[in-house]
Motif scaffolding. Sequence first.
Motif, PDB file in Angstrom:
ATOM      1  N   GLU A 189       0.823  -1.221   0.000  1.00  0.00           N
ATOM      2  CA  GLU A 189       0.000   0.000   0.000  1.00  0.00           C
ATOM      3  C   GLU A 189       0.856   1.271   0.000  1.00  0.00           C
ATOM      4  OE1 GLU A 189      -3.080  -0.026  -0.475  1.00  0.00           O
ATOM      5  OE2 GLU A 189      -4.015  -1.800   0.365  1.00  0.00           O
ATOM      6  N   PRO A 190       1.737   1.441  -1.007  1.00  0.00           N
ATOM      7  CA  PRO A 190       2.651   2.591  -0.979  1.00  0.00           C
ATOM      8  C   PRO A 190       1.974   3.932  -1.199  1.00  0.00           C
ATOM      9  CG  PRO A 190       2.846   1.443  -3.076  1.00  0.00           C
ATOM     10  CD  PRO A 190       1.953   0.606  -2.203  1.00  0.00           C
ATOM     11  N   LEU A 202       6.263   8.705  -8.055  1.00  0.00           N
ATOM     12  CA  LEU A 202       6.562   7.303  -7.752  1.00  0.00           C
ATOM     13  C   LEU A 202       6.249   6.406  -8.946  1.00  0.00           C
ATOM     14  CD1 LEU A 202       7.453   5.162  -5.697  1.00  0.00           C
ATOM     15  CD2 LEU A 202       5.079   5.065  -4.879  1.00  0.00           C
ATOM     16  N   GLU A 203       5.159   6.700  -9.646  1.00  0.00           N
ATOM     17  CA  GLU A 203       4.818   5.925 -10.846  1.00  0.00           C
ATOM     18  C   GLU A 203       5.965   5.960 -11.861  1.00  0.00           C
ATOM     19  OE1 GLU A 203      -0.075   6.491 -10.865  1.00  0.00           O
ATOM     20  OE2 GLU A 203       1.170   7.612 -12.279  1.00  0.00           O
ATOM     21  N   GLY A 204       6.488   7.165 -12.112  1.00  0.00           N
ATOM     22  CA  GLY A 204       7.593   7.309 -13.066  1.00  0.00           C
ATOM     23  C   GLY A 204       8.822   6.551 -12.605  1.00  0.00           C
ATOM     24  N   PHE A 205       9.125   6.628 -11.306  1.00  0.00           N
ATOM     25  CA  PHE A 205      10.289   5.924 -10.754  1.00  0.00           C
ATOM     26  C   PHE A 205      10.152   4.409 -10.948  1.00  0.00           C
ATOM     27  CE2 PHE A 205      12.816   3.816  -7.592  1.00  0.00           C
ATOM     28  CZ  PHE A 205      13.960   4.590  -7.460  1.00  0.00           C
ATOM     29  N   LEU A 206       8.981   3.884 -10.609  1.00  0.00           N
ATOM     30  CA  LEU A 206       8.788   2.426 -10.675  1.00  0.00           C
ATOM     31  C   LEU A 206       8.730   1.916 -12.112  1.00  0.00           C
ATOM     32  CD1 LEU A 206       6.204   1.906  -7.777  1.00  0.00           C
ATOM     33  CD2 LEU A 206       8.653   1.425  -7.748  1.00  0.00           C
ATOM     34  N   ARG A 207       8.199   2.730 -13.029  1.00  0.00           N
ATOM     35  CA  ARG A 207       8.149   2.299 -14.438  1.00  0.00           C
ATOM     36  C   ARG A 207       9.553   2.083 -15.000  1.00  0.00           C
ATOM     37  NH1 ARG A 207       3.529   5.741 -15.163  1.00  0.00           N
ATOM     38  NH2 ARG A 207       4.895   7.478 -15.666  1.00  0.00           N
ATOM     39  N   PHE A 222      -3.177   3.657 -10.207  1.00  0.00           N
ATOM     40  CA  PHE A 222      -1.760   3.431  -9.904  1.00  0.00           C
ATOM     41  C   PHE A 222      -1.305   2.084 -10.466  1.00  0.00           C
ATOM     42  CE2 PHE A 222       1.548   1.866  -6.918  1.00  0.00           C
ATOM     43  CZ  PHE A 222       2.505   2.854  -7.116  1.00  0.00           C
ATOM     44  N   LEU A 223      -2.093   1.041 -10.250  1.00  0.00           N
ATOM     45  CA  LEU A 223      -1.750  -0.287 -10.765  1.00  0.00           C
ATOM     46  C   LEU A 223      -1.678  -0.283 -12.286  1.00  0.00           C
ATOM     47  CD1 LEU A 223      -3.911  -2.599  -8.450  1.00  0.00           C
ATOM     48  CD2 LEU A 223      -1.422  -2.386  -8.438  1.00  0.00           C
TER      49      LEU A 223
END
Length: 638
Positions: A189-190, A202-207, A222-223
């Motif tokens: 649950e970040p 965070l989305e950009g970082f994880l992609r 988000f998912l």
Amino acid sequence: MMNIHNLSISFQGEYLFEDITFKLGNGDRIGLIGKNGAGKSTMLKILSKEMEPDTGQIAADKELKIGFLKQDIDFILGRTVLEESYEAFTEIKEVEAKMEAVNTEMAERTDYESEGYHQLMVDINELQHQYEILGGYNYQGDTEKILQGLGFKREDFDKLTDTFSGGWRMRIELAKLLLQNNDILLLDEPTNHLDIESIIWLEGFLRNYAGAVAIVSHDKMFLDNVTNRTIEISLGRIYDYPKPYSEFLVLREELRTQQLASQKNQQKQIEQTEKLIEKFRAKASKATMAQSLIKKLDKIDRIEVDEDDNSVMTLNFPVSITPGKVVVEAESVSKNYGDNHVLKNIDLLIERDSKTAFVGQNGQGKSTLAKIMVGDVKYNGHLKLGHNVQIGYFAQNQAEYLDGNKTVYDTMVDAANETNRSKVRDILGSFLFRGEEADKYVRVLSGGERNRLALAKLMLQPFNVLIMDEPTNHLDIKSKNVLKDALKRFEGTLILVSHDRDFLQGLTNIVYEFKDHKLKEYLGDIDFYLEQRKVENLREVEKRTVVKKEEAPKVKKQQSYEDQKKLKSLNNKLSNVESKINQLERDIKAIDVELEVNYEETTSKPNFFDDYQKKKSDLESFIEKWEEIHMQIDEFEA
């Protein structure tokens, strides 16, 4: 990277999941979904080696580094935000301490020609090389960049972590994980404590994350924006598809439809065969044929339809008594935390039976005003509750107020009164805490189960005004839908603080936007509000609140055919440079790993340091070239 084979775990004699097998590989960004209590957080604990499974094996590389963001975290008090964040760099800090010790000794000694002093010079040289390889000269800048991406300001860096809320502490923990260059990130649950800007960052970082990521989340957008694979845990089994959440739902439904159709056809064949067997049994001449058909029937592999866990909580919010026409009246209400002015001279009138949404970027005062209404926060100005107003309040961190050392049942009994104590078991049952579930300790509950318990506890008090601050945090998608339906049926006055457009649709008829210490009223539902703001979703609204006012929108010039050709050529060059940068980064990372495993053997190779330094220089050159090409592209697109 990691192989999970025949994994099983049970609690109190019941399997949470059984004989589960799957793999985690580089570039996998997995959305781990399922109902509250299905075992998602437990799965992350097992993958992080924090918990042992009952049976099964997990095979992984020996040097594999795993970062795990849990829902509940512990902090050592007395550290600043930067000091806590630097805890991510244990190896760098160890080398720093050694360098400091050697430098101190060298400064104190005067025997410059001695063998001992010469050895100190060799030691400091080796330590400096090791420090550089570990990223010692960059870690402070990287830390500040990540912290700012997650919403911290420079003036926050030297503040003690003790002064921050649980949500902000969670961001510090997330920053530490992102700084550690882990091979696998496990995130529970970040997004629950992040504002829209931080979620988008965070989305950009994880992609772009090179390793594997497994995320437990109930945030559909988000998912969809981050994941490329979905694993659902349902009724002890898993369903694994190489698709993000929304596409997974479509495929899962298509598969169930196909299974149902195939099962129906097979059932027809079985029934026809059974009729023939009954018919042939009656005749002696056909007995052999009947036996043959029976054997054929026994060999049929029966088609099973994937089960779906459709158990949901039952939720109704009864109105206690009818209040006066005006429920809340505020005049010149202001609130500041030190120098931070959150609300300034707010006027507000909320009438009986109205359904109101509070929207806007985090930190603009939505939760603060809700807390002022229920008397949790001191303020300047005047706020008056109407005649017979009884408020039910669900705080954003409601679950944190639950005592982990109590059982679910005891939590409810202690909150009940003489009139409703006898109904506690029934209320718990309607919130899916049935039988032995009610005897669980609160500390072992998942985030979603704690939220369900907090909602159940809310049912023990009478109210006619319901204020809910981000009530869908931690709730699974089916529970969100149940809560939404219950709020639609609620006949009292409703005030909702939420970032979730899907959840707000159809629930409210007045929207207040919080921006620049003020409120702006929109007399319509959330779709009307977004239409007035000329945006498609709440994310766009919250992003726009931080756009500088002096920046006027640029008019894009029409490109000629020649310009289009040049732009295409530049994009091709950019792709080639990016490819070389990625390759060099992979090569340098591989060398860094070799150095960590066997420093002496690796550095003894001929021309090692020259080759290593050349790769770093080449990387810098290509990064500069990348920036130049980007600037040229920006000029064309300006």
